[in-house]
Design an enzyme around this catalytic site. Structure first.
Site, PDB file in Angstrom:
ATOM      1  N   GLY A 131      38.119  37.425  55.900  1.00  6.11           N
ATOM      2  CA  GLY A 131      36.818  37.282  55.717  1.00  6.11           C
ATOM      3  C   GLY A 131      36.126  38.563  56.401  1.00  6.11           C
ATOM      4  N   VAL A 141      35.465  39.719  59.305  1.00  6.95           N
ATOM      5  CA  VAL A 141      36.081  40.333  60.157  1.00  6.95           C
ATOM      6  C   VAL A 141      37.606  40.907  59.820  1.00  6.95           C
ATOM      7  CG1 VAL A 141      37.284  39.816  62.689  1.00  6.95           C
ATOM      8  CG2 VAL A 141      34.989  38.871  62.075  1.00  6.95           C
ATOM      9  N   PRO A 177      33.944  27.339  62.942  1.00  7.01           N
ATOM     10  CA  PRO A 177      32.260  26.737  62.835  1.00  7.01           C
ATOM     11  C   PRO A 177      32.402  25.920  63.986  1.00  7.01           C
ATOM     12  CG  PRO A 177      34.060  25.937  61.084  1.00  7.01           C
ATOM     13  CD  PRO A 177      34.614  26.891  61.651  1.00  7.01           C
ATOM     14  N   PHE A 209      33.464  43.182  68.166  1.00  5.55           N
ATOM     15  CA  PHE A 209      32.147  43.565  68.635  1.00  5.55           C
ATOM     16  C   PHE A 209      31.442  44.296  67.383  1.00  5.55           C
ATOM     17  CE2 PHE A 209      34.112  43.308  72.691  1.00  5.55           C
ATOM     18  CZ  PHE A 209      33.359  42.306  73.478  1.00  5.55           C
ATOM     19  N   CYS A 259      27.462  34.379  64.413  1.00  9.46           N
ATOM     20  CA  CYS A 259      27.801  34.567  65.652  1.00  9.46           C
ATOM     21  C   CYS A 259      27.029  34.187  66.839  1.00  9.46           C
ATOM     22  CB  CYS A 259      28.277  35.944  66.149  1.00  9.46           C
ATOM     23  SG  CYS A 259      29.751  36.401  65.218  1.00  9.46           S
TER      24      CYS A 259
HETATM   25  C1  UDX Z   1      35.167  34.380  61.335  1.00  6.94           C
HETATM   26  C2  UDX Z   1      34.479  33.575  62.484  1.00  6.94           C
HETATM   27  O1  UDX Z   1      33.238  32.823  61.761  1.00  6.94           O
HETATM   28  C3  UDX Z   1      34.171  34.400  63.539  1.00  6.94           C
HETATM   29  O2  UDX Z   1      33.624  33.425  64.543  1.00  6.94           O
HETATM   30  C4  UDX Z   1      35.271  34.851  64.033  1.00  6.94           C
HETATM   31  O3  UDX Z   1      34.764  35.878  65.288  1.00  6.94           O
HETATM   32  C5  UDX Z   1      36.121  35.759  63.295  1.00  6.94           C
HETATM   33  O4  UDX Z   1      36.410  34.857  61.972  1.00  6.94           O
HETATM   34  P1  UDX Z   1      34.526  35.780  59.313  1.00  6.94           P
HETATM   35  O5  UDX Z   1      35.571  36.845  59.161  1.00  6.94           O
HETATM   36  O6  UDX Z   1      33.084  36.453  59.380  1.00  6.94           O
HETATM   37  O7  UDX Z   1      34.289  35.502  60.905  1.00  6.94           O
HETATM   38  O8  UDX Z   1      34.766  34.592  58.855  1.00  6.94           O
HETATM   39  P2  UDX Z   1      34.928  34.388  57.190  1.00  6.94           P
HETATM   40  O9  UDX Z   1      34.049  35.393  56.469  1.00  6.94           O
HETATM   41  O10 UDX Z   1      34.411  32.680  57.152  1.00  6.94           O
HETATM   42  O11 UDX Z   1      36.527  34.449  57.100  1.00  6.94           O
HETATM   43  C6  UDX Z   1      37.286  33.659  57.426  1.00  6.94           C
HETATM   44  C7  UDX Z   1      38.587  33.436  56.590  1.00  6.94           C
HETATM   45  O12 UDX Z   1      39.604  32.880  57.058  1.00  6.94           O
HETATM   46  C8  UDX Z   1      38.237  32.803  55.288  1.00  6.94           C
HETATM   47  O13 UDX Z   1      38.196  33.632  53.962  1.00  6.94           O
HETATM   48  C9  UDX Z   1      39.069  31.402  54.886  1.00  6.94           C
HETATM   49  O14 UDX Z   1      39.572  31.423  53.681  1.00  6.94           O
HETATM   50  C10 UDX Z   1      40.125  32.163  55.956  1.00  6.94           C
HETATM   51  N1  UDX Z   1      41.142  30.898  56.769  1.00  6.94           N
HETATM   52  C11 UDX Z   1      40.539  29.886  57.069  1.00  6.94           C
HETATM   53  C12 UDX Z   1      42.386  30.895  56.486  1.00  6.94           C
HETATM   54  O15 UDX Z   1      43.046  31.936  55.877  1.00  6.94           O
HETATM   55  N2  UDX Z   1      43.168  29.970  57.062  1.00  6.94           N
HETATM   56  C13 UDX Z   1      42.572  28.688  57.380  1.00  6.94           C
HETATM   57  O16 UDX Z   1      43.226  27.993  57.828  1.00  6.94           O
HETATM   58  C14 UDX Z   1      41.125  28.726  57.688  1.00  6.94           C
HETATM   59  C1  UDX Z   2      26.282  40.360  66.205  1.00  8.28           C
HETATM   60  C2  UDX Z   2      26.587  41.511  67.686  1.00  8.28           C
HETATM   61  O1  UDX Z   2      25.541  42.412  67.339  1.00  8.28           O
HETATM   62  C3  UDX Z   2      28.033  41.932  67.254  1.00  8.28           C
HETATM   63  O2  UDX Z   2      28.496  42.811  68.473  1.00  8.28           O
HETATM   64  C4  UDX Z   2      28.938  40.778  67.208  1.00  8.28           C
HETATM   65  O3  UDX Z   2      30.539  41.257  67.008  1.00  8.28           O
HETATM   66  C5  UDX Z   2      28.706  39.632  66.028  1.00  8.28           C
HETATM   67  O4  UDX Z   2      27.454  39.336  66.161  1.00  8.28           O
HETATM   68  P1  UDX Z   2      25.779  40.951  63.788  1.00  8.28           P
HETATM   69  O5  UDX Z   2      25.413  39.114  63.684  1.00  8.28           O
HETATM   70  O6  UDX Z   2      26.627  41.216  62.692  1.00  8.28           O
HETATM   71  O7  UDX Z   2      26.400  40.967  64.942  1.00  8.28           O
HETATM   72  O8  UDX Z   2      24.332  41.706  63.914  1.00  8.28           O
HETATM   73  P2  UDX Z   2      23.363  41.945  64.677  1.00  8.28           P
HETATM   74  O9  UDX Z   2      22.712  43.533  64.342  1.00  8.28           O
HETATM   75  O10 UDX Z   2      23.556  41.458  66.135  1.00  8.28           O
HETATM   76  O11 UDX Z   2      21.892  41.051  64.540  1.00  8.28           O
HETATM   77  C6  UDX Z   2      22.053  39.809  64.483  1.00  8.28           C
HETATM   78  C7  UDX Z   2      20.580  39.300  64.135  1.00  8.28           C
HETATM   79  O12 UDX Z   2      19.563  39.784  64.867  1.00  8.28           O
HETATM   80  C8  UDX Z   2      20.007  39.579  62.628  1.00  8.28           C
HETATM   81  O13 UDX Z   2      19.433  38.616  62.118  1.00  8.28           O
HETATM   82  C9  UDX Z   2      18.978  40.719  63.118  1.00  8.28           C
HETATM   83  O14 UDX Z   2      18.096  41.047  62.018  1.00  8.28           O
HETATM   84  C10 UDX Z   2      18.374  40.107  64.285  1.00  8.28           C
HETATM   85  N1  UDX Z   2      17.613  41.041  65.238  1.00  8.28           N
HETATM   86  C11 UDX Z   2      18.362  42.259  65.675  1.00  8.28           C
HETATM   87  C12 UDX Z   2      16.537  41.065  65.423  1.00  8.28           C
HETATM   88  O15 UDX Z   2      15.722  40.249  64.931  1.00  8.28           O
HETATM   89  N2  UDX Z   2      15.936  42.081  66.329  1.00  8.28           N
HETATM   90  C13 UDX Z   2      16.639  42.971  66.853  1.00  8.28           C
HETATM   91  O16 UDX Z   2      16.094  43.954  67.715  1.00  8.28           O
HETATM   92  C14 UDX Z   2      17.944  43.218  66.373  1.00  8.28           C
END
Ligand code: UDX
Ligand code: UDX
Length: 459
Positions: free
Chosen positions: A10, A12, A89, A158, A272
């Site tokens: 995904g 990450v 989730p 992060f 997150c």
């Molecule tokens: C996810 C989580 O949302 C976040 O809280 C965590 O920190 C890191 O993993 P993200 O990579 O953004 O973040 O999620 P997503 O884009 O949904 O990717 C997860 C992937 O895992 C999906 O592609 C899904 O198909 C895969 N997956 C899920 C597996 O390969 N095996 C499983 O059993 C479940």
């Molecule tokens: C966040 C954390 O920053 C990151 O360290 C962690 O690993 C994952 O979660 P992300 O969710 O990708 O990252 O984006 P971020 O830039 O933190 O923004 C989150 C939300 O806050 C967005 O909807 C952004 O538009 C909003 N935001 C951010 C504000 O409304 N005001 C601000 O000043 C900053």
């Protein structure tokens, strides 16, 4: 050579592993996922996620020391280090529904690792998980009776979307949590060694497992808290003569407060913040600390309020009805420079306006496919339009929901001409030049600033 596997391709897994691969050319990185279409996309020219700088790094490393695959079992068997970044989730059922993390994928993954391992391994938690998950993982993995030993590390993410590659290349800090046993310390050192290929040693922090797990939740809770704090003040500014940008600037100049994350908005989104805070709330309740739980829960409630307040201000300003009125919504992504719409405030605003029977047209440069999928239950009640000019034609109002910089560059004179009058702009990101828009004829409603309008107040 170390064989490194990442389970979960995904946002990450897909953005961290290519950066690792580019800095550790001697090691081999494989990213696996149960989703075949996703893996196919990672192997193609059309990557499944949009992230600035990612394409270039994938092109440099893919096929050399970075591979994408659906063969999970075989790759587990070959790996020395396994990162787990599957999604976690919020539970939708049973105990802790709506707050606790749904750990079923995590546990399934742990068992799969166990079934396919014939050598000892390091398993790294990359997903954000409730505190003490590593302990549960440890129990499952080390209950094997086959003499294999698994070291569990916590290495929270992060990265912020839109700047993930830059953040990974040049992190403020890398956090690695492990057990304080001999084998735990060795495992931590191994992972420190990988990062040290490009991250200065003094930026790599090592802690115990639980501090590491908790730090991730707390970092996100503090960041989100700043946004809810400034958003709460934006509501107050709208009722007084104060201006939220001036207030943010004045307080942010205090070094102890700092300037960043003080941008008032329609609300925070992303996969997150909400989930991590609700996790913290659940954890506090679980440990018998209801006051702590209520304190952090308020950050989420304030965000819900800000989203709802934005939509109801729109209705109130447009003569208390938007039924049948065409409204152009600019932005579906939860922030600029990403195609991600998870928990996007734009979706909440869409739903609130649909309740009011508005005729919505949603535009976004990269996130329309995701938005269309998220809102499919609304059927034909929303139109999706890639061209912002076309979206505005015959519209009564525009709402800026994502701070895409290109929205500040549009020809608003041309847009104004094509709209129904009186024409409204609701700037949920304080992105545009409000005075200029007002001079063109718009009625302008920023966040946390007095509106610029020629209409007589109804309230
Ligand atoms: C996810 C989580 O949302 C976040 O809280 C965590 O920190 C890191 O993993 P993200 O990579 O953004 O973040 O999620 P997503 O884009 O949904 O990717 C997860 C992937 O895992 C999906 O592609 C899904 O198909 C895969 N997956 C899920 C597996 O390969 N095996 C499983 O059993 C479940
Ligand atoms: C966040 C954390 O920053 C990151 O360290 C962690 O690993 C994952 O979660 P992300 O969710 O990708 O990252 O984006 P971020 O830039 O933190 O923004 C989150 C939300 O806050 C967005 O909807 C952004 O538009 C909003 N935001 C951010 C504000 O409304 N005001 C601000 O000043 C900053």
């Amino acid at each position: 050579m170390t064989n490194i596997l990442c389970i979960g391709a995904g946002y990450v897994g897909g953005s961290t592993m290519p950066v690792f691969a580019s800095h550790c050319p001697e090691d081999r990185f494989v990213v696996v996922d149960i989703n075949e279409a996703r893996i196919e996309a990672w192997q193609s020219d059309q990557l499944p996620i949009y992230e600035p700088g990612l394409e270039e790094i994938v092109r440099q490393t893919r096929g050399k020391n970075l591979f994408f695959s659906t063969e999970i079992n075989r790759n587990i068997a070959e790996a020395d280090i396994i990162f787990v970044s599957v999604n976690t989730p919020t539970k939708t059922f049973g105990q802790g529904a709506g707050r606790a993390a749904d750990l079923q994928y995590w546990e399934k993954t742990a068992r799969q690792i166990l079934e396919n391992s014939s050598s000892s391994k390091i398993v790294v938690e990359k997903s954000t998980l409730p505190v003490r998950t590593a302990e549960a993982m440890e129990r499952i993995l080390n209950s094997n009776g086959s003499g294999l030993h698994f070291d569990i590390l916590s290495n929270p993410e992060f990265l912020a979307e839109g700047t993930a590659i830059r953040d990974m290349q040049n992190p403020d800090r890398v956090l690695i949590g492990g057990r304080e046993t001999e084998s735990g310390r060795k495992a931590v050192e191994k992972l420190v060694g990988l990062y040290a290929s490009w991250v200065p040693r003094d930026r790599i922090i090592t802690t115990n497992l639980w501090s590491s797990e908790l730090s991730k939740l707390v970092a996100n809770a503090f960041l989100a808290q700043r946004i809810s704090s400034i958003n709460s003040i934006s509501a107050l500014c709208e009722k007084t003569e104060a201006n939220i940008s001036e207030v943010a600037n004045a307080i942010g100049r205090d070094d102890r407060i700092g300037r960043r994350f003080l941008q008032a908005s329609v609300g925070f989104g992303g996969s997150c913040f909400r989930k991590d805070i609700l996790n913290l709330v659940y954890l506090s309740e679980h440990y018998g600390l209801p006051e702590v739980a209520r304190y952090w829960e308020q950050v989420v409630l304030m965000n819900d309020y800000q989203e709802a307040r934005f939509a109801s201000n729109m209705v109130a300003s447009m003569f208390n009805t938007v039924a049948g009125k065409r409204i152009a919504l600019f932005g579906a992504a939860f922030k600029a420079n990403t195609s991600d719409t998870r928990e996007s405030p734009a979706l909440a605003v869409c739903r609130a306006l649909i309740e009011e029977r508005a005729d919505l047209v949603l535009t976004d440069p990269h996130a329309l496919d995701n938005a269309c999928d998220d809102l499919k239950d609304l059927g034909g009640r929303i139109t999706y339009e890639i061209d912002p000019y076309a979206a505005c034609k015959n519209a009564h109002a525009i709402a800026i929901l994502t701070e895409w910089p290109q929205y500040a560059q549009l020809d608003y004179e041309k847009i104004y001409q094509s709209m129904v009058k009186p024409a409204f702009i609701f700037d949920g990101r304080n992105l545009l030049d409000h005075k200029k828009l007002y001079d063109l004829g718009f009625n302008v409603y920023p966040i946390g600033k007095p509106p610029l309008t020629r209409l007589v107040s109804m309230g």
